[in-house]
Design an enzyme around this catalytic site. Structure first.
Site, PDB file in Angstrom:
ATOM      1  N   GLY A 186       6.179   5.748  -7.005  1.00  0.00           N
ATOM      2  CA  GLY A 186       4.944   5.128  -7.459  1.00  0.00           C
ATOM      3  C   GLY A 186       4.657   3.783  -6.829  1.00  0.00           C
ATOM      4  N   SER A 187       3.388   3.392  -6.792  1.00  0.00           N
ATOM      5  CA  SER A 187       2.960   2.086  -6.326  1.00  0.00           C
ATOM      6  C   SER A 187       1.552   2.184  -5.767  1.00  0.00           C
ATOM      7  CB  SER A 187       3.898   1.498  -5.295  1.00  0.00           C
ATOM      8  OG  SER A 187       3.628   0.125  -5.182  1.00  0.00           O
TER       9      SER A 187
END
Length: 223
Positions: A186-187
């Site tokens: 994620g990000s």
């Protein structure tokens, strides 16, 4: 389904770890439903990680000159004018795409061109949705020259992401079909574009890395 090279070791080691957990449970923890639940959870964990590291082969079919293509799969969470003070040193349009843990996490080059600048910054691990994430979080900045213009790509770690991998190096050829890097778990990725760029996507729109055109650069006038 091809698996990204960043996930190979994890997907080899993870079954060993899960097996080490499940064998003692089955041997020493009756009744049967407890080991069954443990095994089911282990399978879900493995399938989640397997899905996370999937790496589809993509080839951009559209016009390439002056075109900017999304670097990642995800949802557009910001389109705004900012001052980019690391590589461009000027006002720019920031276009941010957030990746959930369910998205493909390979990062593609957004343009054809040449890599002119690469720098990694240590930082915090705030939620990638926060505006401060662009300047306070762990991140890598890549500057690319394309059609006589400069753009910035910034890989940003989030609350879950703990490792940014950047393959780009100064002097490398940037190609929309090639991977710029990878962010684990994620990000988001920010693109900083010239202020006169035509933005082709809207807020909350879902985009695909290496596939969805997100902007068109204004052709540079020949002198």
């Amino acid at each position: 389904m091809k698996i990204h090279r960043e996930g190979t070791n994890i997907l080899i080691l993870l079954p060993i770890v899960l097996l080490a957990v499940n064998v003692p449970v089955w041997l020493f923890m009756p009744p049967v439903w407890i080991p069954s639940v443990c095994t089911a959870i282990s399978l879900v964990v493995y399938l989640f990680v397997f899905n996370f590291f999937r790496c589809p082969k993509r080839n951009y079919k559209g016009e390439r000159r002056d075109m900017v293509v999304s670097s990642v799969d995800g949802r557009v969470v910001a389109i705004e004018k900012v001052f980019e003070d690391e590589y461009l040193h000027s006002e720019a349009i920031m276009l941010s795409v957030f990746m959930s843990p369910l998205n493909v996490h390979a990062n593609w080059y957004p343009v054809d061109g040449e890599v002119e600048y690469v720098r990694h910054h240590r930082g915090r691990f705030l939620s990638a949705y926060l505006p401060k994430a662009s300047t306070d979080n762990e991140r890598s900045t890549v500057g690319i020259v394309t059609c006589g213009q400069r753009i910035t790509v910034r890989q940003i770690a989030g609350a879950m992401a703990r490792r940014i991998v950047t393959y780009a190096r100064r002097g490398y050829k940037a190609d929309i079909d090639d991977h710029l890097g990878f962010i684990k778990f994620g990000s988001r990725v920010d693109l900083y574009l010239p202020v006169d760029a035509e933005i082709l996507v809207g807020m909350k729109q879902n985009v695909k890395g290496g596939v969805t055109p997100v902007a068109r650069l204004k052709p540079k006038q020949k002198k």
